[in-house]
Design an enzyme around this catalytic site. Structure first.
Site, PDB file in Angstrom:
ATOM      1  N   GLU A  75       0.837  -1.201   0.000  1.00 61.04           N
ATOM      2  CA  GLU A  75       0.000   0.000   0.000  1.00 61.04           C
ATOM      3  C   GLU A  75       0.873   1.254   0.000  1.00 61.04           C
ATOM      4  OE1 GLU A  75      -3.499   1.869   2.940  1.00 61.04           O
ATOM      5  OE2 GLU A  75      -2.213   0.217   3.612  1.00 61.04           O
ATOM      6  N   LYS A 117      -9.102   3.054  -2.183  1.00 65.73           N
ATOM      7  CA  LYS A 117      -9.397   2.351  -0.937  1.00 65.73           C
ATOM      8  C   LYS A 117     -10.803   2.685  -0.476  1.00 65.73           C
ATOM      9  CE  LYS A 117      -7.169   1.437   3.561  1.00 65.73           C
ATOM     10  NZ  LYS A 117      -5.946   1.716   4.362  1.00 65.73           N
ATOM     11  N   CYS A 137      -5.636  -2.828   2.269  1.00 67.30           N
ATOM     12  CA  CYS A 137      -5.443  -2.931   3.711  1.00 67.30           C
ATOM     13  C   CYS A 137      -6.744  -3.081   4.498  1.00 67.30           C
ATOM     14  CB  CYS A 137      -4.630  -1.747   4.212  1.00 67.30           C
ATOM     15  SG  CYS A 137      -3.866  -2.083   5.832  1.00 67.30           S
TER      16      CYS A 137
END
Length: 704
Positions: free
Chosen positions: A61, A130, A186
């Site tokens: 990430e 994200k 994540c």
């Protein structure tokens, strides 16, 4: 001709031609807020992945900037440098085969997003923002970034390209359609319903998570659980990265953990706390995942119930120059004994569980039928031995005497002295009610009634001669059960049912209840050995009980060392059986391998042969159950093809009518059973032509 043969061999030995995909997770060294350096480290790792033949490689990430830039993310210089670094990665990808998935901050519509960028062949194929931004404990991502749903655009311009943008993208390799991957970032996988759950329902077989994930005590173990469970629930492969060496240590530390799982199974993990860039690889079985989704119909029901979410996904097709015409052998461990765990501790656990499933099932059958006795034929061979052991334990647990087991050994025209002695010793060690019935007089009467030449003194050992003996034993057992108010316990195993190596309507096929019907021969071997090694046969701590247990273990070892034979044709006088089963139907260790991948996953013969070659052609390849039980067998491709041909013809063409009427039996494992009421329903008059045709596409041999 030589080139044609070589090309055929190379294609056979190439994992992509059997619906595998080599995937990678890379963790480059990084420098905080130094995108140019990070791009070069990323490209170096990408070249490693390309050299290994990978189809895709995932990076951490925000890897181009580093995760720990904090408010530096709002500095234009850093953001511009990240785009310049991305341009370097895109340019480098033009000379590399795999898709690269890199993390970076990206400005879209005056907002900043934490993104994964999918790059391949010198182009950007999509950008995934994200979805869930953690803003608790040590995380403050909502301070710098916006979540995916903070924009309505579905396409952006990046480095002069029009690029799909959004969290609902599935990327598909044009020449490997089962390779469909989705990217989340994540925290996305830490929430109750991760975006990848819907992506899997939309067809993604490989789920990728670009994570930074600082390290805390116990966190690595939790990541493993999280990734394993998400891959299992989604019937998918899951790739997970973590940030490593170079991230800021102002308040946190980093371990660079990388993980790859497939349908809950561990495939690869990086060493943690490395000081250098590192990469892990795994060969993912895409066909296995597709088969599991097809087989598990509730997966399709989930697609229907979440149709609105699934409809949001767009498929982005991309060209990946996968290396198909060169030999690219599978580097994934393929167990030679798929029904028997290689690790001794797991093997013992498997044996304990299977044994107790069989015992519990028999206990229930006796209790529900209000019957307290069983009749069983004991030959001194492997299958009847294990069935007798199950009966003994069932009687113990029911609080009934072992003399309620009415065991009969029934020597015939070809019974060897060895197996007869073993049968007697075994029955004595078990403590059952043991009797011996010589079936030769009744068989001779039957042969006379039939006008068979043997009754007139001719040595004609045909199938009638064999089946008269097998049938006579079964006839005795069923009539004895009637007479003694008992049920007949079957002894035939899964391997025999698969290959049709059982006489229709006789003891290895028919009974009142069969405890072995879903246990393959290779596993029965280890079950008997486990009983011998753990002293399960005896009981108690007193010297007589210990001596009895030792005697029982000794006879079990002798039985394990006896050639497998039906003992229906008299030998030549040296005491050895004339018939050896594996001379007729092939080695059980190889046929059980063929059975597992045909029954459990429906693989084509070409793939089964590829897996068998991977596991068996090298004496040192693969893993044995343990060193003490290792053999030195190995099989080259001609032997694999020969035995697979035997298996396919017997399994698909000649044996189903026997399986369509088998008695009740407990299913013991996910490897499947052949019960017509359970895992396998098939026509009795099917043909094997399509399977044998696929076998003919395999080269005749492979030069080592």
């Amino acid at each position: 001709m030589h080139k044609v043969a070589a090309d055929m061999t190379n294609r056979f030995l190439n994992l992509y031609n059997h619906d595998y995909a080599r995937v990678a997770v890379g963790v480059p060294q990084c420098r905080v807020a130094d995108p140019a350096y990070n791009a070069q480290q990323t490209i170096a790792v990408a070249r490693q992945a390309a050299k290994a033949g990978a189809a895709l490689v995932a990076f951490p990430e925000l890897g181009l900037s580093a995760y720990t830039c904090e408010d530096l993310f709002h500095q234009r210089a850093l953001l511009d440098a990240c785009e310049a670094a991305l341009a370097e990665v895109v340019a480098a990808s033009g000379k590399l085969a795999p898709a690269l998935i890199v993390g970076m901050p990206l400005r879209v519509d005056q907002r900043l997003f934490n993104c994964a960028v999918v790059v391949a062949g010198g182009r950007i194929h999509g950008v995934v923002p994200k979805s869930y931004l953690p803003n608790y404990s040590e995380f403050y991502e909502a301070r710098q970034f916006n979540a995916a749903d903070c924009t309505s655009v579905s396409e952006i311009t990046l480095l002069g390209q029009a690029v799909p943008f959004g969290s609902s993208l599935v990327f598909e390799a044009a020449d490997q359609p089962l390779l469909r991957f989705h990217v989340e970032i994540c925290e996305d996988v830490w929430v109750p319903i991760p975006p990848s759950s819907f992506a899997a329902l939309a067809g993604a077989t490989v789920l990728v998570n670009l994570s930074a994930s600082n390290v805390l005590v116990g966190k690595a173990a939790y990541r493993r659980q999280l990734v394993a469970q998400q891959s299992a629930r989604c019937l998918a492969a899951y790739l997970y990265s973590s940030a490593g060496q170079g991230e800021s240590s102002t308040d946190l530390a980093w371990d660079g953990q990388a993980l790859i799982y497939e349908n809950g199974d561990f495939l690869a993990e990086s060493e943690r706390f490395l000081d250098t860039s590192h990469i892990i690889f795994a060969d993912v079985d895409l066909e296995r995942l597709a088969h599991e989704r097809m087989h598990q119909t509730t997966f399709g029901q989930s697609v229907r119930r979440h149709a609105d979410e699934v409809a949001k996904f767009r498929v982005v097709r991309m060209e990946l120059p996968l290396p198909r015409d060169v030999a690219l052998p599978l580097e994934r461990a393929i167990e030679r004994f798929p029904y028997v765990p290689a690790d001794p501790a797991r093997r013992d656990e498997r044996c304990h569980e299977v044994y107790n499933i069989q015992v519990q099932a028999l206990m229930q059958r006796l209790s529900s039928s209000h019957i307290k006795k069983v009749v069983i034929g004991v030959s001194g061979g492997l299958d009847s031995t294990h069935a007798l052991l199950v009966c003994a334990k069932a009687m113990d647990r029911l609080g009934l005497p072992r003399t309620n087991i009415l065991a009969y050994t029934m020597p015939g025209f070809a019974t060897s002295d060895r197996t007869l002695r073993q049968a007697r010793r075994l029955m004595e060690a078990v403590g059952c009610a043991a009797e011996e019935i010589d079936i030769r007089p009744s068989c001779m009467q039957m042969l006379k009634d039939l006008g068979h030449p043997y009754a007139s003194g001719e040595e004609v050992f045909d199938v009638t001669f064999e089946n008269v003996q097998a049938g006579e034993r079964t006839n005795h057992l069923f009539r004895l059960a009637n007479h003694k108010q008992a049920i007949v316990i079957g002894t035939g195993d899964l391997s025999e049912l698969a290959l049709g190596w059982c006489t229709y309507g006789v003891g290895d096929h028919m009974s009142h209840y069969n405890v072995n019907a879903s246990v393959p021969k290779t596993l029965i071997t280890h079950l008997v050995r486990w009983v011998a090694e753990t002293g399960q046969l005896g009981g108690g701590a007193e010297p007589p009980a210990k001596a009895k247990a030792a005697a029982g273990s000794n006879v079990l070892i002798d039985i394990l060392e006896t050639d497998i034979s039906p003992e229906l044709v008299p030998g030549k006088g040296n005491g050895a059986p004339e018939q050896k089963t594996e001379h007729f139907i092939g080695p059980y260790e190889l046929q059980d391998f063929n059975l597992y991948y045909t029954l459990r996953f429906g693989f084509a013969p070409s793939k089964v042969a590829f897996l068998a070659y991977t596991a068996w052609h090298d004496r040192d390849a693969g893993r044995w159950p343990d060193a003490a039980h290792a053999t030195c067998n190995q099989y080259d491709l001609p032997a694999i093809k020969k035995n697979l041909r035997i298996f396919l013809d017997r399994f698909f063409r000649t044996s189903q009518f026997k399986r369509s009427c088998v008695p009740n039996a407990p299913k013991v494992g996910t490897g499947g059973s052949l019960s017509p009421r359970g895992d396998w329903r098939a026509p009795s008059d099917g043909e094997a032509a399509v399977w044998l045709a696929r076998l003919d596409t395999i080269p005749d041999d492979v030069n080592a």
